[in-house]
Scaffold this motif. Structure first.
Motif, PDB file in Angstrom:
ATOM      1  N   THR A 134     -20.416  37.218  17.787  1.00 56.42           N
ATOM      2  CA  THR A 134     -20.140  37.973  16.117  1.00 56.42           C
ATOM      3  C   THR A 134     -18.919  37.113  15.163  1.00 56.42           C
ATOM      4  O   THR A 134     -19.263  37.240  14.082  1.00 56.42           O
ATOM      5  N   GLU A 173     -27.486  39.023  13.640  1.00 62.29           N
ATOM      6  CA  GLU A 173     -25.464  38.417  13.994  1.00 62.29           C
ATOM      7  C   GLU A 173     -25.006  38.781  15.378  1.00 62.29           C
ATOM      8  O   GLU A 173     -24.821  37.849  15.614  1.00 62.29           O
ATOM      9  N   THR A 174     -25.365  39.699  16.689  1.00 60.40           N
ATOM     10  CA  THR A 174     -25.056  39.627  18.254  1.00 60.40           C
ATOM     11  C   THR A 174     -27.212  38.955  18.506  1.00 60.40           C
ATOM     12  O   THR A 174     -26.152  38.061  18.924  1.00 60.40           O
ATOM     13  N   GLY A 219     -25.491  35.352  17.268  1.00 63.62           N
ATOM     14  CA  GLY A 219     -24.807  34.608  18.386  1.00 63.62           C
ATOM     15  C   GLY A 219     -24.916  33.800  19.198  1.00 63.62           C
ATOM     16  O   GLY A 219     -23.839  32.767  19.432  1.00 63.62           O
ATOM     17  N   HIS A 225     -27.915  42.900  11.438  1.00 65.54           N
ATOM     18  CA  HIS A 225     -26.953  43.620  12.139  1.00 65.54           C
ATOM     19  C   HIS A 225     -27.301  43.405  13.965  1.00 65.54           C
ATOM     20  O   HIS A 225     -25.826  42.436  14.606  1.00 65.54           O
TER      21      HIS A 225
END
Length: 235
Positions: A55, A107-108, A112, A104
């Protein structure tokens, strides 16, 4: 010797995959967000630790620079992932889903992967047999989540399946853009890990088997596919 990097590999399926690939004779970079945990895990396996938070642009850039300085990369396994919709009260479903939880998770699980691919693709492009393995999920399959009576259909969460469906789409598009690479998505199966509160029905070694297999594909192997240990999966 083939050089490989696995993100999120200090525990769980990533650690088991790293062990399997080290035992198969490969040089493995064990990526971990926590540098000390990564170092301890790598020491246990005879792998090389690299601090890598998918991230964080600076962390990914530094990891790429370190790997390139040491000689480059042949295989990238995008394993790092989260399942933030699990809570002590169960799975957070559509009625309680927030944009923040979705952001959230993506994001990963999604951004990512793109961040890591962007940093490492120049190195992979110089490899004689470049491979990318994106760790997806059976919940990514729209065919499965729309088939009544299946475990995937019964799953209430939104953010995690949506993120993994996005991973599948990313896999297909990158495979088309880089036909000289073998780029595939894999489903490890319902594995007992921290990700699901150790509710999974199989061991991390069983879950890692498809990752280990697909990480060792040759130039004539499949690309742009979605597989579990039994074979190709429906999109």
């Amino acid at each position: 010797m083939t050089t490989m990097l696995i993100t999120g590999a200090n525990k769980g399926i990533g650690f088991a995959a790293a062990r399997g690939l080290v035992e198969a004779g490969h040089h493995v970079y064990l990526g971990s967000r926590d540098a000390e945990r990564g170092r301890r895990a790598a020491d246990r396996l005879g792998a090389t630790a690299v601090q890598l938070d998918v991230t964080d642009d600076a962390s990914v850039g530094a990891a790429a620079a370190a790997v390139e300085a040491a000689g480059g990369l042949d295989v990238l396994v995008n394993n790092a992932g989260i399942q933030g919709e699990l809570s002590s009260d169960g799975v957070i479903g559509a009625p309680d889903l927030t944009a923040e939880l979705m952001r959230h998770t993506f994001e990963t699980n999604v951004f990512g992967i793109v961040r890591v691919l962007h940093a490492f693709l120049p190195m992979l492009s110089r490899s004689a047999a470049p491979v990318v393995v994106n760790v997806s999920s059976g919940l990514a399959s729209l065919s499965r989540v729309t088939t009544p009576g299946t475990p995937a259909y019964a799953y209430r969460g939104v953010a995690y399946p949506a993120s993994k469906t996005a991973v599948n789409a990313i896999t297909v598009q990158y495979a088309k853009a880089f036909p000289q690479m073998r780029i595939n998505a894999v489903e490890p199966g319902f594995t007992s890990t921290d990700l699901n509160g150790h509710a999974g029905a199989q061991t991390v070694e069983q879950g890692a088997e498809i990752i280990v297999r697909m990480a060792q594909l040759g130039p004539d192997g499949p690309t742009g596919g979605y597989f579990d240990a039994e074979g190709a999966l429906p999109w």
